[in-house]
Write an enzyme that holds these catalytic residues in place. Structure first.
Site, PDB file in Angstrom:
ATOM      1  N   LYS A 157     -28.459  19.779   7.722  1.00 13.46           N
ATOM      2  CA  LYS A 157     -29.554  20.748   7.810  1.00 13.46           C
ATOM      3  C   LYS A 157     -30.009  20.949   9.250  1.00 13.46           C
ATOM      4  CE  LYS A 157     -29.681  20.577   3.292  1.00 13.46           C
ATOM      5  NZ  LYS A 157     -29.480  21.671   2.376  1.00 13.46           N
TER       6      LYS A 157
HETATM    7  C1  LIG Z   1     -26.395  15.700   2.199  1.00 11.38           C
HETATM    8  C2  LIG Z   1     -26.249  16.996   1.476  1.00 11.38           C
HETATM    9  N1  LIG Z   1     -25.048  17.344   1.029  1.00 11.38           N
HETATM   10  C3  LIG Z   1     -24.868  18.480   0.352  1.00 11.38           C
HETATM   11  C4  LIG Z   1     -25.912  19.321   0.057  1.00 11.38           C
HETATM   12  C5  LIG Z   1     -25.641  20.586  -0.669  1.00 11.38           C
HETATM   13  O1  LIG Z   1     -25.649  21.680   0.229  1.00 11.38           O
HETATM   14  P1  LIG Z   1     -25.995  23.130  -0.285  1.00 11.38           P
HETATM   15  O2  LIG Z   1     -27.360  23.056  -0.901  1.00 11.38           O
HETATM   16  O3  LIG Z   1     -25.993  23.967   0.930  1.00 11.38           O
HETATM   17  O4  LIG Z   1     -24.978  23.492  -1.271  1.00 11.38           O
HETATM   18  C6  LIG Z   1     -27.203  18.983   0.503  1.00 11.38           C
HETATM   19  C7  LIG Z   1     -28.390  19.803   0.231  1.00 11.38           C
HETATM   20  O5  LIG Z   1     -28.453  20.965   0.281  1.00 11.38           O
HETATM   21  C8  LIG Z   1     -27.369  17.819   1.257  1.00 11.38           C
HETATM   22  O6  LIG Z   1     -28.558  17.490   1.732  1.00 11.38           O
HETATM   23  N1  LIG Z   2     -30.177  19.675  -0.672  1.00 13.57           N
HETATM   24  C1  LIG Z   2     -31.279  20.365  -0.121  1.00 13.57           C
HETATM   25  C2  LIG Z   2     -31.908  21.296  -1.096  1.00 13.57           C
HETATM   26  C3  LIG Z   2     -32.372  22.544  -0.443  1.00 13.57           C
HETATM   27  O1  LIG Z   2     -31.286  23.226   0.080  1.00 13.57           O
HETATM   28  P1  LIG Z   2     -31.396  24.397   1.125  1.00 13.57           P
HETATM   29  O2  LIG Z   2     -30.138  24.309   1.896  1.00 13.57           O
HETATM   30  O3  LIG Z   2     -31.549  25.640   0.364  1.00 13.57           O
HETATM   31  O4  LIG Z   2     -32.591  24.172   2.002  1.00 13.57           O
HETATM   32  C4  LIG Z   2     -32.235  19.339   0.468  1.00 13.57           C
HETATM   33  O5  LIG Z   2     -31.755  18.273   0.811  1.00 13.57           O
HETATM   34  O6  LIG Z   2     -33.400  19.563   0.583  1.00 13.57           O
END
Ligand SMILES: Cc1ncc(COP(=O)(O)O)c(C=O)c1O
Ligand SMILES: N[C@@H](CCOP(=O)(O)O)C(=O)O
Length: 466
Positions: free
Chosen positions: A112
């Protein structure tokens, strides 16, 4: 670049407008009006670029008309300057044809940071230009929250309120959010799941007077700027592995579908991506859909990979919009139907074309733990419970001659219990977080009720401005 809503009933806006708006007024998600494309020669010329320069090149077409290239480049250089690896997004081969790309070298140890470090700077820039303030409301299953908080703390034009599902993140994840005591940051522990938190955010946006009054904005991947800033790392590894003269596939652990959507956008931009593999835990709505066109939401169950404990994946709407030929009416009808019934009947033709490009694999906790152990034993690679799901999906779908890159989305130290149980090793937190468990925590537990949460947001805004 101009942006349109996936539901077709919101005005067309500029990048700066949609950055601040987050969600479209009609409840849809913003999408660029058209896809920027790079030629093979242009891709080749990017091979030698350091990551911040590459990022600025890839993101610039999306900010065009709002933020010029040099300003954007300055933000990219600044955003990635505090990452703890010289390559920013290092790529390592762990098996024949299988690579891992680490996206967790930023301040909060998850992918993120790649987008949110940039977003914090973009928000500041646009708000200063316009002399405005916004209130960011965000939902997190563990990682977005701390990355958003870290990127926005101390910025006086931003009030940030993050909702996490009470008791459903790891202790490290919770503390990374709740120990930040800056006056513009508020943490709410919602009695519910991540889906409830995300629904709550969308409900606040749907309350037009509240949205207007609070000047709501978003940091989740419903905000297009998040997706745009997640594209460059796919380009980086594809170019390193021979693109545009060779195809590359990606395996992505998936929850809200934002990370893998960015890979799909890179393909729209002309990057030769062959296959996108999606990994999930027992909350497997996406992998069931990819396997058999079964898009039916079930109860969210806690797992070893809490950040992926999600059933309603916001960004699926963007993919659907595109595969429906940008028919906003059809997209809106499917999305409203899904909201009211928890089930979506995706037309067979649409499913088939999605299925040609995307595959899915789901692992339960037992398999996740076994795979962490086996990857560690066989490749001496310590993969966190999210990353290992991507690696396992990548291993299943890799093809001879096509490099498969699995995205490492979080540092294993964020999930010490799962890592210890699987390998006997407790990965240490980096020095900047070494005293995390000694820090004071501050958060409020709230019921899953719109009025309560709106009151909490209102008082966060008032106290930040007083
Ligand atoms: C460590 C981790 N892996 C994978 C994901 C999944 O990614 P996305 O929500 O973009 O599919 C998340 C949260 O979004 C995450 O925090
Ligand atoms: N896995 C995410 C959930 C939110 O996902 P986002 O990419 O839409 O912000 C988290 O860890 O908060």
């Amino acid at each position: 670049m101009k942006y349109v809503s996936t539901r077709g009933k919101a005005p067309v806006h500029s990048f700066s407008d949609i950055l601040l708006a987050g969600l479209a007024e009609d409840g849809g998600l913003y999408m660029p009006e058209s896809w920027p494309r790079f030629s093979a020669d242009e891709w080749r010329a990017m091979r030698a670029l350091p990551y911040p320069e590459l990022a600025a090149k890839i993101i610039a077409p999306f900010t065009a008309g709002s933020i010029d290239h040099d300003t954007l480049l300055g933000f990219c250089k600044d955003a990635y300057s505090q990452f703890d690896h010289a390559a920013i997004v290092p790529l390592t081969q762990i098996e024949d044809g299988l690579y891992v790309q680490e996206l967790f070298h930023g301040p909060t140890l998850a992918f993120k940071d790649m987008a949110l470090q940039l977003l914090g700077r973009l928000f500041d820039h646009v708000l200063t230009e316009r002399d405005e303030r916004v209130t960011i409301v965000g939902a997190t299953s563990g990682d977005t929250g701390s990355a958003a908080i870290e990127a926005c703390r101390g910025r006086d034009r931003l009030t940030v309120v993050i909702l996490h599902p009470e008791g459903r993140t790891s202790d490290v994840q919770r503390r990374q959010m709740t120990t930040v005591l800056d006056s513009n940051i508020t943490n709410l522990a919602l009695k519910g799941t991540f889906d409830d938190c995300q629904d709550m955010v969308k409900a606040m946006f749907a309350d037009a007077p509240f949205r207007q009054d609070m000047r709501l904005s978003a940091v989740n991947s419903i905000n297009w700027a998040r997706i745009a800033a997640q594209i460059p790392y796919y380009v980086y590894s594809a170019l390193a592995l021979g693109a545009p003269d060779r195809e590359v596939s990606f395996a992505v652990p998936t929850g809200n579908f934002g990370n893998v959507l960015a890979a799909w956008v890179a393909k729209q931009m002309g990057l030769p991506i062959r296959h996108l593999c999606v990994g999930s835990n027992r909350n497997d709505i996406l992998t069931r859909f990819l396997d058999s066109n079964d898009m039916s939401a079930r109860q969210v169950v806690p797992s070893l990979s809490p950040s992926m404990d999600i059933q309603v994946s916001s960004n699926f709407e963007r993919l659907l919009f595109e595969f429906l030929g940008r028919d906003a009416e059809a997209c809106a009808a499917l999305m409203t139907g899904f909201r009211s019934t928890g089930k979506m009947d995706v037309p067979a033709k649409v499913w088939e074309s999605i299925h040609t490009l995307f595959s899915g694999l789901a692992l339960d906790d037992e398999e996740t733990e076994a795979q962490i152990r086996s990857v560690h034993q066989n490749s001496q690679y310590l993969a966190d419970p999210h990353t290992v799901i991507g690696i396992t999906a990548g291993r299943k779908f890799r093809e001879p001659g096509v490099p498969m890159v699995a995205m490492a989305t979080a540092h294993p130290a964020k999930f010490p219990d799962a890592m210890r149980a699987a390998t006997g090793i407790t990965p240490a937190l980096p020095p900047a977080l070494a005293d995390l468990f000694d820090r004071e925590e501050r958060f409020r537990v709230v019921d899953n009720e719109l009025g309560n949460v709106e009151d909490a947001v209102r008082s966060a805004v008032l106290s930040n401005r007083s």
